[in-house]
Design an enzyme around this catalytic site. Structure first.
Site: not given
Length: 284
Positions: A115, A145
């Site tokens: 994201h 991440n």
């Protein structure tokens, strides 16, 4: 003088005047002004996408966002509490098929769907679902991440709860001539950034990380980030504010890098005097 990052090689341009852009969703930006492309040719095949909780500028060349922008408040994050995460990853139907990422591009790629505007920032179900659009994703190293980057996202939320209001712009950086693609279509960024403006302190700065395993990161000024990324995240800020790097909170990575012992040194950012040297190294 620092050169513009080698996205110039990717998009085939030379530095030009800053590109001012109109916007259909000013509520997501500091003073209603969207991030500005430092070079007009970055605008090739770009589309602004307005969402309930964030806005983004999508590139049909990289098939990722060039930036995602959010206006975070303490009240918004209070609304987010208790919202169950639902992983509704999906291709964005607002984009032409030849310009957008597809779920198939990420299958067995070895990268997470990372994201830019985090789902953990979203105050309601609609905003959360929109954050799972692949237009808001980049191919991201899974260790990065799930550990360091998640720690940075949490640090920004903690700062918002403490100071009440921040503006955030997050995006990828593509360095070098031999860039990797997943699915033969979606470019893999070499670095990621998250720029923050704190309204209470009237200060700004950015986290800069390599899209790779590990917990090292840098805190840089907005002026330095602009030279490296080719994007000005907060066009309305005075140059004096952009030139001074805010003392951003230290992220607390959620795990350890590849099973190796995480050292205090690995968690620490470069000091201010080392920032320009670090940026120069990015260009070689």
């Amino acid at each position: 003088m620092l050169k513009t990052l080698v996205v110039a090689l990717l998009f085939g341009f030379t530095p030009m005047a800053a590109h001012a852009a109109a916007t259909a969703c000013p509520e997501h930006f500091l003073d209603g002004e969207p991030p500005r492309l430092v070079n007009e040719k970055l605008a090739a095949k770009t589309r602004e996408l307005c969402n309930r909780g964030f806005a983004e500028l999508h590139s049909g060349i990289t098939r990722t966002a060039l930036w995602s922008a959010e206006h975070l408040t303490k009240e918004r994050l209070e609304q987010q509490r208790g919202l169950e995460r639902k992983n509704t990853f999906h291709a964005d139907p607002r984009l032409p098929p030849d310009e957008r990422a597809e779920l198939a591009d990420y299958i067995r790629s070895g990268y997470d769907r990372g994201h830019m505007a985090p789902s953990g920032d979203m105050p309601d179900a609609q905003s959360q679902d929109e954050s799972f659009s692949l237009a808001n994703m980049v191919p991201q190293n899974s260790n990065n991440n799930r550990n360091l980057w998640e720690g940075i996202e949490s640090a920004v939320r903690d700062l918002t709860r403490k100071d009440g209001e921040v503006y955030v712009v997050t995006g990828p950086i593509f360095q070098g001539q031999n860039l990797q693609r997943i699915g033969g279509r979606v470019l893999v960024p070499t670095h990621l950034y998250k720029a923050i403006y704190d309204s209470k302190r009237r200060q700004a700065g950015a986290y800069l990380v390599t899209n790779a395993e590990g917990n090292e990161y840098q805190r840089v000024s907005i002026a330095d980030l602009e030279e490296v990324a080719g994007i000005d995240p907060f066009p309305s800020l005075p140059r004096a504010v952009k030139s001074m790097a805010m003392d951003l909170p230290q992220p607390r990575p959620h795990g350890r890098s590849g099973g190796k012992k995480q050292t205090a040194e690995a968690e620490q950012p470069f000091q201010e005097k080392a920032v320009l040297e670090f940026l120069k190294k990015l260009l070689h």
